[in-house]
Design an enzyme around this catalytic site. Structure first.
Site, PDB file in Angstrom:
ATOM      1  N   ASN A  98      86.483  54.415  22.142  1.00 53.86           N
ATOM      2  CA  ASN A  98      85.096  53.976  22.206  1.00 53.86           C
ATOM      3  C   ASN A  98      84.953  52.699  23.028  1.00 53.86           C
ATOM      4  OD1 ASN A  98      84.599  56.128  20.569  1.00 53.86           O
ATOM      5  ND2 ASN A  98      84.421  54.932  18.704  1.00 53.86           N
ATOM      6  N   CYS A 125      94.525  42.022  38.611  1.00 53.97           N
ATOM      7  CA  CYS A 125      95.455  41.410  37.647  1.00 53.97           C
ATOM      8  C   CYS A 125      95.241  41.883  36.214  1.00 53.97           C
ATOM      9  CB  CYS A 125      95.371  39.885  37.720  1.00 53.97           C
ATOM     10  SG  CYS A 125      93.873  39.160  37.003  1.00 53.97           S
ATOM     11  N   HIS A 185      89.734  53.021  26.733  1.00 50.90           N
ATOM     12  CA  HIS A 185      88.736  53.285  27.776  1.00 50.90           C
ATOM     13  C   HIS A 185      87.913  52.049  28.106  1.00 50.90           C
ATOM     14  CE1 HIS A 185      88.839  57.855  26.805  1.00 50.90           C
ATOM     15  NE2 HIS A 185      89.822  57.489  27.608  1.00 50.90           N
TER      16      HIS A 185
END
Length: 190
Positions: free
Chosen positions: A116, A144, A133
């Protein structure tokens, strides 16, 4: 209170026994976790993609080809957020989010991996968390991997795309959410 049927009570007892015996418990949470907070799932009845169709699979390629234009569109869209964005922005953690945070405090859950992007686990008090995600309320340098809360990383529309302020980096910064076609950030995989 709602009375639970005997099969449900047995399942709860088995789960509690497993947690009590475990030395290191990791929870994997997905879209169903936030449904009770008013955030639609992606597939299934009333799901975001069921209703609107699936998004293009080349989102990251589009971003990488012209990050300035991508940012210009994001800034334009911010004035009229989609129903999905509005649902995330107005959502509050539900009992499930708080229960997982409490299980972490008790030592029964060692870590949470969530798909989520809504930040509800963190807002409920979860501290050992991997957002596989990304997080809609954070920003990330694609070079970086440094991350910042969106509120701490102002974007100047006159200077797009925003650049990483880390010494020696200067990479392009985007929203932390992982786009279709974008690799999962190395930090999350590790």
């Amino acid at each position: 209170e709602t009375a639970l049927d005997p099969a449900t009570l047995q399942a709860i007892d088995r789960a509690a026994a497993l947690l009590a015996r475990a030395r290191h418990t990791v929870v994997l949470a997905g879209a169903g976790m936030s449904k009770e907070s008013g955030i639609p799932t992606f597939r299934g009845d009333g799901g975001l993609w069921t209703v609107n169709g699936e998004p293009p699979l080349n989102q990251y390629e589009t971003f990488a080809a012209d990050p300035r234009r991508w940012w210009e569109r994001r800034i334009e869209e911010a004035s009229q957020p989609s129903d999905f964005a509005a649902a995330i922005d107005h959502a509050e953690p539900n009992a499930g989010h708080y229960a997982l945070a409490e299980l972490e405090r008790m030592g029964a859950v060692s870590h949470l991996i969530t798909q989520n992007i809504d930040d509800l686990h963190r807002r409920a008090g979860q501290t050992s968390i991997t957002e596989i995600h990304g997080n809609r309320h954070w920003m990330r340098c694609v070079s970086c991997g440094m991350r910042w809360p969106k509120a701490e990383f102002p974007v100047d529309p006159a200077d797009l795309p925003p650049r990483c302020p880390q010494a020696g980096c200067g990479g392009i910064v985007k929203s932390d959410t992982v786009m279709f076609g974008e690799p999962i950030p190395v930090e999350a995989l590790e």
